[in-house]
Scaffold this active site. Structure first.
Site, PDB file in Angstrom:
ATOM      1  N   GLU A  40     -20.649 -26.741 -26.048  1.00 26.18           N
ATOM      2  CA  GLU A  40     -20.201 -26.328 -24.712  1.00 26.18           C
ATOM      3  C   GLU A  40     -20.850 -25.024 -24.259  1.00 26.18           C
ATOM      4  O   GLU A  40     -21.009 -24.794 -23.064  1.00 26.18           O
ATOM      5  CB  GLU A  40     -18.678 -26.199 -24.667  1.00 26.18           C
ATOM      6  CG  GLU A  40     -17.981 -27.548 -24.623  1.00 26.18           C
ATOM      7  CD  GLU A  40     -16.484 -27.400 -24.497  1.00 26.18           C
ATOM      8  OE1 GLU A  40     -16.003 -27.349 -23.370  1.00 26.18           O
ATOM      9  OE2 GLU A  40     -15.818 -27.307 -25.544  1.00 26.18           O
TER      10      GLU A  40
ATOM     11  N   GLU B 281     -23.062 -20.501 -21.391  1.00 25.75           N
ATOM     12  CA  GLU B 281     -21.828 -19.731 -21.164  1.00 25.75           C
ATOM     13  C   GLU B 281     -21.207 -19.359 -22.508  1.00 25.75           C
ATOM     14  O   GLU B 281     -20.640 -20.201 -23.196  1.00 25.75           O
ATOM     15  CB  GLU B 281     -20.867 -20.553 -20.303  1.00 25.75           C
ATOM     16  CG  GLU B 281     -21.380 -20.759 -18.880  1.00 25.75           C
ATOM     17  CD  GLU B 281     -20.564 -21.768 -18.085  1.00 25.75           C
ATOM     18  OE1 GLU B 281     -19.420 -21.457 -17.716  1.00 25.75           O
ATOM     19  OE2 GLU B 281     -21.067 -22.882 -17.852  1.00 25.75           O
TER      20      GLU B 281
ATOM     21  N   LYS C 235     -17.404 -20.212 -23.769  1.00 25.23           N
ATOM     22  CA  LYS C 235     -16.921 -21.584 -23.936  1.00 25.23           C
ATOM     23  C   LYS C 235     -16.584 -21.808 -25.407  1.00 25.23           C
ATOM     24  O   LYS C 235     -17.139 -21.143 -26.287  1.00 25.23           O
ATOM     25  CB  LYS C 235     -18.016 -22.574 -23.499  1.00 25.23           C
ATOM     26  CG  LYS C 235     -18.183 -22.702 -21.982  1.00 25.23           C
ATOM     27  CD  LYS C 235     -17.102 -23.580 -21.414  1.00 25.23           C
ATOM     28  CE  LYS C 235     -17.193 -23.732 -19.911  1.00 25.23           C
ATOM     29  NZ  LYS C 235     -17.959 -24.880 -19.497  1.00 25.23           N
TER      30      LYS C 235
ATOM     31  N   GLU D 214     -21.163 -33.191 -11.602  1.00 18.87           N
ATOM     32  CA  GLU D 214     -21.663 -32.617 -12.851  1.00 18.87           C
ATOM     33  C   GLU D 214     -22.301 -33.713 -13.673  1.00 18.87           C
ATOM     34  O   GLU D 214     -21.763 -34.812 -13.753  1.00 18.87           O
ATOM     35  CB  GLU D 214     -20.519 -32.087 -13.736  1.00 18.87           C
ATOM     36  CG  GLU D 214     -19.715 -30.962 -13.213  1.00 18.87           C
ATOM     37  CD  GLU D 214     -18.594 -30.588 -14.202  1.00 18.87           C
ATOM     38  OE1 GLU D 214     -18.785 -30.697 -15.431  1.00 18.87           O
ATOM     39  OE2 GLU D 214     -17.523 -30.194 -13.728  1.00 18.87           O
TER      40      GLU D 214
END
Ligand SMILES: *[C@@H]1O[C@H](CO)[C@@H](O)[C@H](O)[C@H]1NC(C)=O
Ligand SMILES: *[C@@H]1O[C@H](CO)[C@@H](O)[C@H](O)[C@H]1NC(C)=O
Ligand SMILES: *[C@@H]1O[C@H](CO)[C@@H](O)[C@H](O)[C@H]1NC(C)=O
Length: 451
Positions: free
Chosen positions: A322, A314, A317, A260
């Protein structure tokens, strides 16, 4: 930093990974902490038809996703969540796991890596940590028993495995874990030809006065006094820290892969570095840097399988930043393009996504060295731009822009190339006050400036 909240203050300065394979890929993490994502089959179709991404990393081993990627040519990294790692130290359990989760989909779905656990050190669970390598061996053995030799077993690490780096060459694993955990792990990687996987995030732990260093923008560089090597980006700095730690244990031959890395494109007022410009700069320049195949100062010419975090924003999150790591929104529109979208002629029809800011004026412009800029500063610009992997061959001996062989002439060529690759925004010709935008074409004879 994937599916948990990071106590940022607790993180050391970095993390990352690499590989010497010549066929390294750039892929993307398919995080799914969201309630508005498209179905796996639509995701597989989108990735194959609209992007150049060739690998996808999952945080689970969802059969629907494995099925969706069958016969797409896109490889997968599947994950065994931390909670399932310890039971799989048992060889019968590992065989059964492989029989259920891999055999039905292999080989029509290409599975590149099985990640056993995720950032197990970061979890702080000592029993989990103590059993991770054992579980990896057990899965590897189960694959061999099923005659599968093309799937490698690894486990991704946050850079918390290294104490804060004083310099890349000083990198070493946390005491207590070096010989007990990392020695046997790296021995496993060497024996099975699998990569050591790390998750380097310059976003966590960069020095606020050195944001340019973190996001691959022009900067004065950071010297490693012990090696005399100068670093112009934090990604290389972190990667070489990992390499030094591996080398200290005698495993500098083991490949590194990046599980990542990424940068959020939006944040709340307490996260001022999480901006669209910074995300474009980090991820965009990272892709160029990786594609250049130059490697890092301590690992020249080495390449690293790399998974950008993340495919989608997302929405479940916790923090604003985030939620905003995605390259795409759940409707497949691009948050920004870092060079992973197919051009309309490559794809089937135009990319439906409006892509992030690009220069609106069509007048031709170039970036050149200012008359009053010193050779010293210009040399720094030259070194920096060429270190990014931007094509500097034309100014090398034998190239059409080699003559006149002066720092000023070479720097102008490089600065202009940088300015254009980044979309001709004025600040990309700033170079600490040494660059100036002009509308007169500096090309001469056979030397063609990028336009
Ligand atoms: C694996 O390959 C060997 C040799 O080709 C064969 O004898 C064996 O039956 C195979 N095992 C499985 C599980 O397919
Ligand atoms: C950040 O960088 C500045 C400038 O190089 C340096 O003086 C300072 O000590 C650094 N801070 C940290 C925490 O490393
Ligand atoms: C890296 O590649 C370049 C270009 O192919 C070559 O000239 C150089 O010797 C290589 N360096 C190392 C350390 O392999």
């Amino acid at each position: 930093m994937t599916n948990h909240i990071l106590p940022f203050h607790f993180l050391p300065f970095f993390s990352l990974l690499l590989s010497t394979a010549t066929s390294s890929f750039i892929g993307v993490n398919f995080g799914r902490v969201a309630d508005n994502l498209p179905p796996p089959s639509a995701v597989a179709h989108f990735l194959t038809s609209q992007t150049t991404l060739t690998s996808v990393k999952l945080f689970d081993c969802d059969p629907q996703i494995l099925q969706a990627f069958a016969n797409t040519g896109i490889s997968l990294t599947v994950n065994i969540p931390n909670a399932n790692v310890i039971p799989l130290t048992d060889s019968a359990a590992a065989q059964s796991w492989v029989a259920t989760n891999i055999l039905p989909y292999h080989p029509q779905t290409i599975i590149r890596y099985i990640a056993v656990g995720n950032e197990v050190h970061f979890s702080g669970d000592k029993t989990l940590i103590a059993n991770t390598v054992k579980s990896m061996k057990s899965i590897h053995q189960a694959l061999l028993s099923a005659n599968i030799t093309d799937i490698k077993v690894t486990t991704p690490h946050s850079l918390a495995i290294l104490p804060p780096l004083m310099s890349p060459s000083s990198g070493h694993f946390q005491k207590g874990y070096d010989h007990v955990f990392f020695g046997p792990l790296l021995e496993f990687h060497r024996r099975t030809k699998s990569p050591f996987m790390v998750n380097p995030y310059p976003y966590f732990g960069f020095n606020a006065s050195m944001i340019e260093f973190a996001i691959f923008k022009k900067n004065d560089g950071v010297l490693d006094k012990a090696t005399g090597l100068k670093y112009y980006n934090m990604f290389d700095y972190l990667m070489d820290g990992v390499y030094s730690a591996m080398k200290r244990l005698g495993y500098d031959d083991v490949d590194i892969a990046v599980g990542e890395t990424g940068w959020p494109s939006a944040g709340d007022p307490t996260e001022p570095a999480a901006t669209l410009d910074n995300a474009i700069s980090y991820n965009g320049n990272l892709v160029k840097h990786l594609n250049s195949g130059k490697g890092t100062p301590l690992m020249p010419n080495r390449t690293f399988d790399t998974y950008i975090f993340a495919l989608f924003n997302e929405n479940l999150k916790p923090s604003t930043s985030e939620k905003n790591y995605g390259l795409f929104r759940p409707d497949f529109s691009a948050v920004y393009d870092v060079g992973v979208l197919k051009s309309p002629s490559q794809g089937k029809g135009p990319a439906k996504a409006p892509v992030a800011p690009s220069p609106s004026d069509s007048d031709q412009k170039w970036c050149v060295a200012k008359a009053e800029a010193t050779d010293d500063k210009l040399q720094g610009n030259l070194d920096y731009v060429c270190s990014l992997g931007i094509d500097c061959k034309p100014i090398q001996d034998g190239g059409p822009c080699f003559d006149p062989n002066t720092v000023r002439s070479h720097a102008s060529y490089a600065m202009n190339a940088y300015y254009h690759i980044n979309g001709q925004q004025d600040y990309d010709c700033y170079f600490d006050g040494t660059g100036v935008v002009t509308d007169s074409n500096p090309s001469y004879e056979a030397c063609e400036y990028v336009a």
